[in-house]
Design a protein around this motif. Structure first.
Motif, PDB file in Angstrom:
ATOM      1  N   LEU A 232       0.826  -1.218   0.000  1.00 48.40           N
ATOM      2  CA  LEU A 232       0.000   0.000   0.000  1.00 48.40           C
ATOM      3  C   LEU A 232       0.858   1.265   0.000  1.00 48.40           C
ATOM      4  O   LEU A 232       0.415   2.339  -0.414  1.00 48.40           O
ATOM      5  N   LEU A 233       2.091   1.128   0.503  1.00 48.92           N
ATOM      6  CA  LEU A 233       2.968   2.299   0.573  1.00 48.92           C
ATOM      7  C   LEU A 233       3.749   2.436  -0.738  1.00 48.92           C
ATOM      8  O   LEU A 233       4.789   1.808  -0.922  1.00 48.92           O
ATOM      9  N   GLY A 234       3.209   3.220  -1.634  1.00 45.05           N
ATOM     10  CA  GLY A 234       3.856   3.444  -2.925  1.00 45.05           C
ATOM     11  C   GLY A 234       5.176   4.163  -2.740  1.00 45.05           C
ATOM     12  O   GLY A 234       5.372   4.885  -1.766  1.00 45.05           O
ATOM     13  N   TRP A 235       6.044   3.945  -3.677  1.00 43.42           N
ATOM     14  CA  TRP A 235       7.405   4.441  -3.543  1.00 43.42           C
ATOM     15  C   TRP A 235       7.780   5.190  -4.819  1.00 43.42           C
ATOM     16  O   TRP A 235       7.586   4.669  -5.908  1.00 43.42           O
ATOM     17  N   LEU A 236       8.273   6.379  -4.682  1.00 42.69           N
ATOM     18  CA  LEU A 236       8.754   7.126  -5.855  1.00 42.69           C
ATOM     19  C   LEU A 236      10.158   7.642  -5.568  1.00 42.69           C
ATOM     20  O   LEU A 236      10.377   8.353  -4.593  1.00 42.69           O
ATOM     21  N   ASN A 237      11.097   7.250  -6.418  1.00 44.72           N
ATOM     22  CA  ASN A 237      12.456   7.793  -6.340  1.00 44.72           C
ATOM     23  C   ASN A 237      12.736   8.453  -7.674  1.00 44.72           C
ATOM     24  O   ASN A 237      12.686   7.793  -8.709  1.00 44.72           O
ATOM     25  N   ALA A 238      13.008   9.734  -7.657  1.00 44.33           N
ATOM     26  CA  ALA A 238      13.207  10.418  -8.941  1.00 44.33           C
ATOM     27  C   ALA A 238      14.317  11.434  -8.791  1.00 44.33           C
ATOM     28  O   ALA A 238      14.573  11.949  -7.700  1.00 44.33           O
ATOM     29  N   PRO A 356       6.530  -1.942  -3.149  1.00 42.83           N
ATOM     30  CA  PRO A 356       7.490  -2.959  -2.724  1.00 42.83           C
ATOM     31  C   PRO A 356       6.896  -4.358  -2.861  1.00 42.83           C
ATOM     32  O   PRO A 356       5.695  -4.546  -2.659  1.00 42.83           O
ATOM     33  N   GLY A 357       7.749  -5.315  -3.225  1.00 41.58           N
ATOM     34  CA  GLY A 357       7.290  -6.701  -3.364  1.00 41.58           C
ATOM     35  C   GLY A 357       7.058  -7.340  -2.008  1.00 41.58           C
ATOM     36  O   GLY A 357       7.346  -6.745  -0.970  1.00 41.58           O
ATOM     37  N   ARG A 358       6.544  -8.551  -2.039  1.00 42.12           N
ATOM     38  CA  ARG A 358       6.268  -9.273  -0.784  1.00 42.12           C
ATOM     39  C   ARG A 358       7.573  -9.533  -0.037  1.00 42.12           C
ATOM     40  O   ARG A 358       8.551  -9.989  -0.635  1.00 42.12           O
ATOM     41  N   PRO A 359       7.608  -9.253   1.269  1.00 40.49           N
ATOM     42  CA  PRO A 359       8.829  -9.558   2.014  1.00 40.49           C
ATOM     43  C   PRO A 359       9.042 -11.064   2.131  1.00 40.49           C
ATOM     44  O   PRO A 359       8.148 -11.764   2.623  1.00 40.49           O
ATOM     45  N   THR A 360      10.168 -11.528   1.651  1.00 43.44           N
ATOM     46  CA  THR A 360      10.494 -12.952   1.784  1.00 43.44           C
ATOM     47  C   THR A 360      11.872 -13.062   2.426  1.00 43.44           C
ATOM     48  O   THR A 360      12.888 -13.065   1.738  1.00 43.44           O
TER      49      THR A 360
END
Ligand SMILES: Nc1nc2c(ncn2[C@@H]2O[C@H](COP(=O)(O)OP(=O)(O)O)[C@@H](O)[C@H]2O)c(=O)[nH]1
Ligand SMILES: [Mg+2]
Length: 372
Positions: A232-238, A356-360
């Motif tokens: 749910l926490l979208g991430w933007l790096n620009a 972010p992908g599923r934490p594994t």
């Protein structure tokens, strides 16, 4: 045989981990200890790494995943620091949306290094305004339940809860928060700090030093809920190149961008977890760092440019409860408008917008089990 202490400082995005780690490192340095720092993020070229390195500390960064999912990279980074700087103390900052750190990082490290490394109790920092809302003690905008699940899990595994930013609240509200934390997480010690002003840091270090990490079974985790919360926490790096024909005031540009992104996010997106921007002029060593934590906080400049500039690189890291494509659209729109009003031109250099992908985790250890 080497001996070192491994200290991990967890806590949600924007709680003040990097600020505090620098202060702890400085105090340990004064106590004649060698310190190695490990930073962590999903993206590379962290602002924090540059900032900590600029203060003269040995730093390694782990990118492209969190400590738990890149455990082998964490070990490599520790080994590299050990070869280069022989630290007495490792200070590690995990990604702010990570939890289950004992089972996936601390316990595996203890099993791997045995007597060679002593693992400190786990500290988890909080921003008190955010905590009051997320824990439902005060009304106001917060995150949705799955993100709050992560926030609560971070606190559940804390040995030491650090209420940071005590300069922003009066004592009554702080006492309320502390009482609620004590009731909900009775096993944790609570300490108050103003990391930015070095207040409470030595008391906290004494608490970290007082014991080693315990052996209690690691907490229960629902990895589906955790994964959904992370996503749910979208991430933007620009990053962008910003140019003008005349000198412009980079500090006020950052403040302007922060407030505009906040206004747009208010209507189009969910709660901002942490917006961090840096502006570095093309020449010289000047630097500005702006931070925004939470929807109704103001943009703050923790480092200000000393002089106006004509050309510089803007790096923007934004995490909010929002579709990352929306975040990208908001930032682009705000930047274009700011460039028009400030007579600047902007060139895109790099942009990553993702969930972010599923934490594994590489390992998950429940004290009595061996490495999985
Ligand atoms: N008011 C106040 N702000 C702080 C304090 N410590 C850190 N901050 C600010 O909180 C923001 C986030 O800090 P940072 O260390 O990047 O948080 P992290 O994401 O947990 O590493 C920055 O603007 C810091 O300057 C404090 O003690 N008081
Ligand atoms: Mg940080």
């Amino acid at each position: 045989m080497f001996h070192a202490r491994y200290i991990m400082i967890g806590g949600f995005l924007g709680a003040g981990k990097t600020t505090a780690i620098l202060k702890i490192a400085e105090q340990l340095h004064e106590r004649k200890m060698r310190v190695g720092l490990i930073t962590n993020d999903q993206s590379s070229g962290l602002v924090d790494t540059t900032m900590l390195g600029a203060h003269g500390f040995a730093v390694e960064e782990i990118t492209g995943g969190c400590f738990c999912c890149k455990f082998n990279s964490l070990v490599e980074a520790s080994e590299k620091l050990r070869a280069e700087a022989r630290p007495d103390v490792f200070l590690a900052e995990p990604v702010g949306s990570c939890t289950d750190l004992k089972a996936t990082v601390s316990y595996p490290l203890r099993q791997m290094y045995g007597e060679k490394v002593s693992i400190a109790p786990l500290s988890v920092m909080i921003d008190p305004l955010r905590a009051l809302r997320v824990l439902g003690i005060e009304p106001g905008k917060s995150f949705s339940p799955k993100v709050r699940y992560i926030y609560n899990k971070q606190l559940e595994e804390a040995d030491i809860i650090v209420i940071n930013k005590c300069d922003v609240l009066d004592d009554d509200r702080l006492d309320n928060l502390q009482q609620a934390l004590k009731a909900k997480f009775p096993g944790a010690s609570v300490v108050r700090t103003v990391a930015r002003r070095n207040k409470g840091i030595s008391e906290w270090i004494d608490l970290i030093d007082a014991t080693d990490l315990g052996v209690a079974a690691s907490m229960e985790m629902d990895y589906d809920e955790y994964a959904q919360g992370e996503a749910l926490l979208g991430w933007l790096n620009a990053s962008f190149k910003i140019e003008a024909t005349e000198d412009f005031d980079g500090n006020s540009l950052l403040e302007h961008l922060g407030s505009q992104i906040q206004i747009q996010a208010e209507t189009a997106a969910g709660e901002i977890a942490h917006l961090k921007m840096t502006l570095v002029p093309e020449t010289g060593n000047d630097l500005a760092v702006a931070n925004l934590v939470g929807g109704d906080a103001a943009t703050e400049l923790s480092y200000r440019l000393v002089e106006p500039l004509q050309c510089g690189r803007l790096i923007l890291n934004l995490r909010a409860e929002c579709d990352p494509r929306n975040l990208q659209a908001i930032v682009e729109q705000v930047l274009q408008a700011a460039c028009r009003s400030h007579r600047l031109s902007v060139t895109h250099q790099q942009c990553d917008a993702f969930r972010p992908g599923r934490p594994t985790p590489t390992h998950r250890v429940t004290t009595t089990s061996s490495l999985e």
